[in-house]
Design an enzyme around this catalytic site. Structure first.
Site, PDB file in Angstrom:
ATOM      1  N   MET A 158      12.787  24.167   4.319  1.00  0.00           N
ATOM      2  CA  MET A 158      12.049  23.482   3.250  1.00  0.00           C
ATOM      3  C   MET A 158      12.986  22.719   2.320  1.00  0.00           C
ATOM      4  O   MET A 158      12.694  21.596   1.914  1.00  0.00           O
ATOM      5  CB  MET A 158      11.218  24.494   2.465  1.00  0.00           C
ATOM      6  CG  MET A 158      10.359  23.832   1.413  1.00  0.00           C
ATOM      7  SD  MET A 158       9.460  24.999   0.384  1.00  0.00           S
ATOM      8  CE  MET A 158       8.053  25.349   1.375  1.00  0.00           C
ATOM      9  N   LYS A 188       0.841  -1.206   0.000  1.00  0.00           N
ATOM     10  CA  LYS A 188       0.000   0.000   0.000  1.00  0.00           C
ATOM     11  C   LYS A 188       0.876   1.256   0.000  1.00  0.00           C
ATOM     12  O   LYS A 188       2.079   1.175   0.274  1.00  0.00           O
ATOM     13  CB  LYS A 188      -0.918  -0.024   1.215  1.00  0.00           C
ATOM     14  CG  LYS A 188      -0.178  -0.007   2.544  1.00  0.00           C
ATOM     15  CD  LYS A 188      -1.119  -0.270   3.719  1.00  0.00           C
ATOM     16  CE  LYS A 188      -0.356  -0.316   5.024  1.00  0.00           C
ATOM     17  NZ  LYS A 188      -1.228  -0.720   6.133  1.00  0.00           N
ATOM     18  N   ARG A 221     -10.966  -0.576  14.936  1.00  0.00           N
ATOM     19  CA  ARG A 221     -10.821   0.250  13.745  1.00  0.00           C
ATOM     20  C   ARG A 221     -11.800  -0.273  12.701  1.00  0.00           C
ATOM     21  O   ARG A 221     -12.759   0.381  12.364  1.00  0.00           O
ATOM     22  CB  ARG A 221      -9.367   0.164  13.262  1.00  0.00           C
ATOM     23  CG  ARG A 221      -8.793   1.440  12.768  1.00  0.00           C
ATOM     24  CD  ARG A 221      -7.293   1.349  12.549  1.00  0.00           C
ATOM     25  NE  ARG A 221      -6.859   0.158  11.800  1.00  0.00           N
ATOM     26  CZ  ARG A 221      -5.644  -0.002  11.303  1.00  0.00           C
ATOM     27  NH1 ARG A 221      -4.721   0.934  11.474  1.00  0.00           N
ATOM     28  NH2 ARG A 221      -5.310  -1.100  10.648  1.00  0.00           N
ATOM     29  N   TYR A 230      16.641  28.944  10.623  1.00  0.00           N
ATOM     30  CA  TYR A 230      15.446  29.649  11.089  1.00  0.00           C
ATOM     31  C   TYR A 230      15.333  29.562  12.609  1.00  0.00           C
ATOM     32  O   TYR A 230      15.476  28.477  13.184  1.00  0.00           O
ATOM     33  CB  TYR A 230      14.179  29.038  10.480  1.00  0.00           C
ATOM     34  CG  TYR A 230      13.984  29.408   9.023  1.00  0.00           C
ATOM     35  CD1 TYR A 230      13.763  30.718   8.631  1.00  0.00           C
ATOM     36  CD2 TYR A 230      14.005  28.414   8.038  1.00  0.00           C
ATOM     37  CE1 TYR A 230      13.575  31.040   7.297  1.00  0.00           C
ATOM     38  CE2 TYR A 230      13.813  28.733   6.709  1.00  0.00           C
ATOM     39  CZ  TYR A 230      13.607  30.051   6.332  1.00  0.00           C
ATOM     40  OH  TYR A 230      13.423  30.366   5.034  1.00  0.00           O
TER      41      TYR A 230
HETATM   42  C1  LIG Z   1      -0.516  -1.875   6.670  1.00  0.00           C
HETATM   43  C2  LIG Z   1      -1.127  -3.125   7.096  1.00  0.00           C
HETATM   44  C3  LIG Z   1      -0.340  -4.258   7.312  1.00  0.00           C
HETATM   45  C4  LIG Z   1       1.174  -4.233   7.261  1.00  0.00           C
HETATM   46  O1  LIG Z   1       1.638  -3.662   8.454  1.00  0.00           O
HETATM   47  P1  LIG Z   1       3.193  -3.588   8.806  1.00  0.00           P
HETATM   48  O2  LIG Z   1       3.248  -3.096  10.182  1.00  0.00           O
HETATM   49  O3  LIG Z   1       3.781  -2.587   7.833  1.00  0.00           O
HETATM   50  O4  LIG Z   1       3.744  -4.919   8.607  1.00  0.00           O
HETATM   51  C5  LIG Z   1      -0.978  -5.446   7.618  1.00  0.00           C
HETATM   52  N1  LIG Z   1      -2.327  -5.499   7.722  1.00  0.00           N
HETATM   53  C6  LIG Z   1      -3.107  -4.418   7.535  1.00  0.00           C
HETATM   54  C7  LIG Z   1      -4.579  -4.538   7.681  1.00  0.00           C
HETATM   55  C8  LIG Z   1      -2.542  -3.198   7.230  1.00  0.00           C
HETATM   56  O5  LIG Z   1      -3.316  -2.130   7.047  1.00  0.00           O
END
Ligand SMILES: *Cc1c(COP(=O)(O)O)cnc(C)c1O
Length: 358
Positions: free
Chosen positions: A302, A35, A130, A254
């Site tokens: 930046m 992802k 969640r 800064y």
């Molecule tokens: C992102 C995600 C993972 C992977 O998590 P990591 O901590 O990067 O291994 C696994 N399952 C779900 C549902 C996720 O959203």
């Protein structure tokens, strides 16, 4: 010449990391989690080097379609499920496996006109609160799902909130999962990277590692994975583009947040928060100049940041700077601004050119 900053993606490290995870999870199949554009690494350029995985897990339809169009024929899992009933034709067309976490989704599948049954990850909320059906409803939902003709294989999926924190771990959630699934004949998929590495009792039929594939620590602490052979896949490098000589009392950047306590040589690096480097990094954040570990000084701007050249007197304009990578774990950088490697990797900015190292 282009600005000297660039990121390098080390495909050998990626393959190495997948092999290490494979070794640890035994016979469980692996969803490689890609992802967020493969955690900021660039899905298009690296998915082929993960083709020893059993499937790809992601949540963006565009990324799923990209994999199909590039020729990936094995499973793809939508980790957040679908968002509207109108998404179902895409799931059907591209043969995606989808998470189902809410009743409306079951209804939508039941009403949809599909060319074949779709495979479903039926999500159990085992305590993270969640996504997912509560433990008390799960068996009833499962039996509903099993009666829907448009649903093919069903896998029980759940997600751990604290697999990366050894003091808490997975025990409580695992006992919810075990009691819900007792006596059910159903495949299971529970483990993220942390559980894949540290809790073999969670491996089940499929695991879902993400961050470990990219060689960073699920706990945010490099020392927790230092001895298992994972290698950083992304390195971010730049160069010193200017050098300043400060006297005691003079300030850097800064807000003048760093004040020299004596004469000091300060290097200016072409890398700032618009490149994805964390603005909240400050004096003390590690950085490598000319192969020597030193520190950031003052506030990150930046487009630039400043570094202490005291430990590297030979450094000059043009000297190499590693912001994170194979010699400096991204976890070590992330700790100072109070974040985790995940956030830094995912935030690599579009303006940073990426090169691929085979
Ligand atoms: C992102 C995600 C993972 C992977 O998590 P990591 O901590 O990067 O291994 C696994 N399952 C779900 C549902 C996720 O959203």
């Amino acid at each position: 010449m282009p600005r000297p900053i660039s990121a390098t993606i080390h495909l050998g490290a990626l393959k190495n990391n997948l092999a290490i995870i494979r070794n640890r999870v035994g016979n469980s199949k692996i969803w490689a989690v890609v992802k967020a554009n493969a955690y900021g690494h660039g899905l298009r350029c690296l998915w082929r080097d993960l083709d020893q995985a059993d499937g790809f897990a992601l949540l963006d339809f565009n990324e799923a379609i990209l994999l199909r169009e590039q020729g990936w024929q094995r499973p793809i899992l939508l980790l957040e499920g679908f968002f509207k009933p109108e998404d179902l034709p895409i799931i059907d067309q591209y043969q995606l496996t989808t998470v189902v976490h809410s009743y409306w989704q079951l209804k939508a599948i039941e009403m949809a006109n599909l060319s074949r049954p779709i495979n479903v990850y039926l999500k159990l909320n085992s305590g993270m609160n969640r996504l997912g059906f509560p433990a008390g409803q799960y068996r009833e939902v499962l039996s509903l799902a099993r009666h829907i003709r448009q649903i093919g294989q069903i896998t029980l999926m759940s997600h751990f909130a604290n697999a990366d924190q050894k003091e808490i771990g997975v025990t409580e959630q695992l006992s919810v999962i075990n009691s819900v699934s007792q006596g059910l004949n159903i495949a299971q998929c529970l483990a993220n990277s942390a559980a894949s590495l540290w809790y073999p009792q969670t491996h089940r039929d499929w695991v879902r590692p993400g961050i470990a594939l990219y060689g960073a620590s699920p706990s945010g602490k490099w020392k927790d994975i230092a001895d298992i052979g994972l290698k950083a896949v992304m390195s971010l490098q730049s160069e010193i583009i200017a050098i300043q000589h400060l006297k005691a009392g003079e300030k850097v950047g800064y807000g003048g947040k760093y004040v020299a306590s004596g004469p000091i040589r300060v290097g200016t690096v072409a890398c700032g928060y618009a490149d994805g480097y964390p603005r909240r990094a400050m004096t003390g954040t590690p950085v490598i100049v000319d192969g020597v570990r030193t520190q950031v000084l003052g506030a990150v701007s930046m487009d630039m940041l400043s570094v202490d050249l005291t430990p590297c007197p030979q450094a000059q304009i043009g000297s190499s700077v590693e912001l994170w990578g194979q010699n400096l774990p991204v976890d070590d950088v992330a700790g100072i601004p109070g974040t985790i490697g995940y956030e830094l990797l995912c935030a690599l900015a579009d303006r940073v050119p990426v090169s691929i190292c085979r």
